[in-house]
Design an enzyme around this catalytic site. Structure first.
Site, short mmCIF file in Angstrom:
data_model
loop_
_atom_site.label_atom_id
_atom_site.label_comp_id
_atom_site.label_asym_id
_atom_site.label_seq_id
_atom_site.Cartn_x
_atom_site.Cartn_y
_atom_site.Cartn_z
N SER A 1 -76.05 43.03 26.09
CA SER A 1 -75.11 44.02 25.53
C SER A 1 -75.25 44.19 24.02
O SER A 1 -75.02 45.29 23.51
CB SER A 1 -73.68 43.61 25.89
OG SER A 1 -73.41 42.31 25.42
N THR A 2 -75.64 43.14 23.28
CA THR A 2 -75.76 43.26 21.82
C THR A 2 -77.07 43.98 21.46
O THR A 2 -77.06 44.91 20.63
CB THR A 2 -75.71 41.87 21.15
OG1 THR A 2 -74.75 41.05 21.84
CG2 THR A 2 -75.30 41.98 19.69
N GLY B 1 -80.89 39.54 21.89
CA GLY B 1 -79.69 38.71 21.92
C GLY B 1 -80.03 37.28 22.32
O GLY B 1 -81.19 36.93 22.52
N ASP C 1 -77.96 33.50 24.26
CA ASP C 1 -76.75 32.93 24.87
C ASP C 1 -76.28 31.70 24.11
O ASP C 1 -75.09 31.40 24.10
CB ASP C 1 -77.04 32.60 26.33
CG ASP C 1 -77.47 33.86 27.08
OD1 ASP C 1 -76.65 34.78 27.16
OD2 ASP C 1 -78.62 33.93 27.52
N GLY D 1 -81.57 34.32 28.71
CA GLY D 1 -81.72 34.52 30.15
C GLY D 1 -80.42 34.83 30.85
O GLY D 1 -80.38 34.88 32.08
N GLY D 2 -79.36 35.06 30.06
CA GLY D 2 -78.08 35.45 30.67
C GLY D 2 -78.21 36.73 31.49
O GLY D 2 -77.47 36.95 32.44
N GLY D 3 -79.20 37.54 31.13
CA GLY D 3 -79.45 38.78 31.88
C GLY D 3 -80.68 38.65 32.77
O GLY D 3 -81.19 39.66 33.25
N GLU E 1 -88.74 38.67 27.85
CA GLU E 1 -88.23 38.53 26.48
C GLU E 1 -89.09 37.54 25.69
O GLU E 1 -89.41 37.77 24.52
CB GLU E 1 -86.78 38.05 26.50
CG GLU E 1 -85.80 39.10 27.01
CD GLU E 1 -84.38 38.58 27.17
OE1 GLU E 1 -83.46 39.36 26.96
OE2 GLU E 1 -84.21 37.40 27.50
N LYS F 1 -71.71 31.95 20.05
CA LYS F 1 -72.99 31.50 20.62
C LYS F 1 -73.59 30.33 19.84
O LYS F 1 -74.60 29.77 20.25
CB LYS F 1 -74.00 32.66 20.62
CG LYS F 1 -73.52 33.96 21.28
CD LYS F 1 -73.82 33.98 22.73
CE LYS F 1 -73.43 35.26 23.44
NZ LYS F 1 -74.34 36.37 23.27
C1 5RP Z 1 -80.92 38.48 28.67
C2 5RP Z 1 -80.60 37.74 27.44
C3 5RP Z 1 -79.57 38.31 26.54
O1 5RP Z 1 -80.18 38.62 25.31
C4 5RP Z 1 -78.46 37.33 26.37
O2 5RP Z 1 -77.92 37.05 27.64
C5 5RP Z 1 -77.35 37.83 25.42
O3 5RP Z 1 -76.71 38.93 25.97
P1 5RP Z 1 -75.36 39.52 25.33
O4 5RP Z 1 -75.75 40.11 24.00
O5 5RP Z 1 -74.90 40.56 26.33
O6 5RP Z 1 -74.38 38.40 25.20
O7 5RP Z 1 -81.14 36.69 27.15
O8 5RP Z 1 -81.81 37.78 29.49
#
Ligand code: 5RP
Length: 233
Positions: free
Chosen positions: A32-33, A88, A90, A101-103, A109, A127
């Site tokens: 999202s960021t 971004g 986590d 890897g949250g996404g 990446e 974070k």
């Molecule tokens: C996706 C990621 C993202 O960059 C990470 O999860 C941060 O996301 P957000 O900005 O929504 O908190 O690593 O795999």
């Protein structure tokens, strides 16, 4: 109504996007960021503030956003370097090591972010951690047939693994590469560099979310007195 968290993420994305210069190849992050950074890069391109930018997306999400904001895209076989990547994270430790890897996009990446001459991380202050693994589970991308043995190996390493399940989708999360993600809880990750290599050595593991020694700059957003504040970490 104004959402301060959203405003803060927008502001971090904007500050990072402002560092992109004309004639550069830009790694476009996920989450999202990073999404706001992509939007602002597109905005600067459309206003003519910067010219001759090409993007390398780190995920399907980044690709869709780049197309939406009219950022031309290239693949890695068409270029020999990346000037700047914005992504971004986590978790960020005091040495600027990351968990990502949250996404579920950490494999692509890591390829893109590690190729960049300058890798800028965009996060909020929640974070920042003293030790990686304190708040976030470590994502590990695994080919589907190897899930069971990799889970056993992660348990032997002291972790508590769980298969990441989809939201609004029956069954597990499937990555952009068609693989699965195991999220692992470790009590502590003492040596992230060693852990990164050890896990990647398990047969069937494609990549894990430890990013060690890759980040150059970390831009941290916070909310002070209801207003966003950005600092370099
Ligand atoms: C996706 C990621 C993202 O960059 C990470 O999860 C941060 O996301 P957000 O900005 O929504 O908190 O690593 O795999």
């Amino acid at each position: 109504m104004n959402d301060p968290v959203k405003t803060m993420k927008q502001e971090v994305g904007r500050v990072a996007a402002a560092r992109v210069q004309s004639d550069s190849i830009v790694g476009l992050g996920s989450g999202s960021t990073a999404a706001y950074a992509i939007e602002y890069i597109g905005d600067r391109l459309s206003k003519g503030e910067i010219k001759n930018i090409v993007g390398v997306p780190t995920s399907f999400q980044a690709e869709v956003l780049a197309k939406k904001f009219k950022i031309p895209l290239v693949t890695l076989d068409a270029i020999d370097h990346i000037d700047i990547a914005i992504d971004g994270a986590d978790e960020v430790d005091p040495q600027k090591n990351l968990i990502k890897g949250g996404g579920a996009a950490h494999t692509r990446e890591k390829v893109v972010d590690s190729l960049a001459n300058e890798f800028i991380v965009v996060v909020d202050d929640g974070k920042l951690v003293e030790r990686l693994g304190s708040t976030f589970l470590l994502p590990v991308e695994v080919i589907p047939m190897a899930v069971a043995p990799v889970m056993r190996s992660l348990e032997k390493l002291g972790g508590k693994p769980e298969l990441r399940m989809g939201v609004k989708k029956a069954g597990p999360v499937v990555t952009d590469q068609g693989n699965l993600v195991i999220d692992v809880k470790f009590d502590h990750i003492d040596n992230p560099g060693e852990m990164e290599k050890t896990i990647n050595n398990f047969p069937g593991v494609l990549e894990n979310g430890l990013f060690v020694g890759i980040a150059d700059i970390v831009l941290v957003g916070a909310i002070k007195d209801g207003k966003p504040e950005i600092r370099e970490f």
